[in-house]
Design an enzyme around this catalytic site. Structure first.
Site, short mmCIF file in Angstrom:
data_model
loop_
_atom_site.label_atom_id
_atom_site.label_comp_id
_atom_site.label_asym_id
_atom_site.label_seq_id
_atom_site.Cartn_x
_atom_site.Cartn_y
_atom_site.Cartn_z
CG ASP A 31 -2.36 1.27 0.99
OD1 ASP A 31 -3.50 0.76 1.01
OD2 ASP A 31 -1.39 2.22 1.14
CG ASN A 88 -12.29 -0.35 3.87
OD1 ASN A 88 -12.54 -1.04 4.76
ND2 ASN A 88 -10.73 0.13 3.65
CG HIS A 101 -8.22 -3.03 -2.81
ND1 HIS A 101 -9.51 -2.68 -2.88
CD2 HIS A 101 -8.23 -2.28 -1.38
CE1 HIS A 101 -9.89 -1.23 -2.45
NE2 HIS A 101 -9.02 -0.90 -1.18
P1 5GP Z 1 -9.70 1.37 -0.03
O1 5GP Z 1 -9.87 2.36 1.10
O2 5GP Z 1 -10.05 1.57 -1.72
O3 5GP Z 1 -10.52 0.27 0.36
O4 5GP Z 1 -7.63 1.17 -0.09
C1 5GP Z 1 -7.81 1.26 -1.18
C2 5GP Z 1 -6.02 1.83 -0.62
O5 5GP Z 1 -5.41 1.70 -2.08
C3 5GP Z 1 -5.31 2.71 0.16
O6 5GP Z 1 -4.50 2.33 1.30
C4 5GP Z 1 -4.54 3.40 -0.46
O7 5GP Z 1 -3.39 4.30 0.29
C5 5GP Z 1 -3.72 2.39 -1.21
N1 5GP Z 1 -3.87 3.21 -2.56
C6 5GP Z 1 -4.56 4.49 -3.12
N2 5GP Z 1 -3.33 4.61 -4.42
C7 5GP Z 1 -2.25 3.47 -5.01
C8 5GP Z 1 -1.70 3.26 -6.04
O8 5GP Z 1 -1.91 3.94 -6.98
N3 5GP Z 1 -0.37 2.48 -5.63
C9 5GP Z 1 -1.15 2.03 -3.83
N4 5GP Z 1 0.26 0.93 -3.94
N5 5GP Z 1 -1.45 2.24 -3.49
C10 5GP Z 1 -2.06 2.89 -4.11
#
Ligand code: 5GP
Ligand code: ZN
Length: 110
Positions: A31, A88, A101
């Site tokens: 992340d 989430n 994810h």
């Molecule tokens: P969500 O809130 O949708 O469950 O989690 C999305 C996650 O993806 C977040 O923890 C965020 O930090 C991560 N994330 C968002 N954009 C990117 C990216 O471009 N690369 C990586 N490695 N992680 C990302």
């Protein structure tokens, strides 16, 4: 798929990521804004918006995601100390990237 998806870009190697594992069904990368010492994302190759969009045919895929999360926990040496495996779901559930994810979060010192 019409909307731009950063996780599809990472899967297609069109955007960078710190990839730690990949197989026919999933990719695992770090992340970008880790919430804990270990914070990995287990992401299916198949673009699925969220848990809400899962079809019956995705059952084995979701099971595989959990097993990959379990194995990554072991490889990162947090299996004994413990960890979270977290989905989430949609905006109210904190989802901001609308490509399914599984978060693997652990390594806190408690
Ligand atoms: P969500 O809130 O949708 O469950 O989690 C999305 C996650 O993806 C977040 O923890 C965020 O930090 C991560 N994330 C968002 N954009 C990117 C990216 O471009 N690369 C990586 N490695 N992680 C990302
Ligand atoms: Zn996608």
């Amino acid at each position: 798929m019409s909307e731009h998806c950063i996780f599809c870009d990472i899967l297609n190697k069109k955007a960078p990521a710190d990839i730690v594992y990949e197989d026919d069904l999933v990719i695992v990368f770090k992340d970008i804004r880790p919430q804990a010492p270990v914070h990995l994302l287990v992401v299916p190759h198949k673009h699925i918006r969220s848990i809400n969009e899962l079809a019956d045919e995705d059952r084995n895929l979701v099971a595989h995601m959990i097993f990959v999360g379990k194995e990554q926990a072991r490889q990162n040496n947090i299996n004994k100390s413990g960890y979270n495996l977290l989905f989430n779901v949609e905006s109210g559930g904190g989802q901001v990237i609308f490509h399914l994810h599984l978060h693997l979060i652990g390594g806190y010192v408690r």
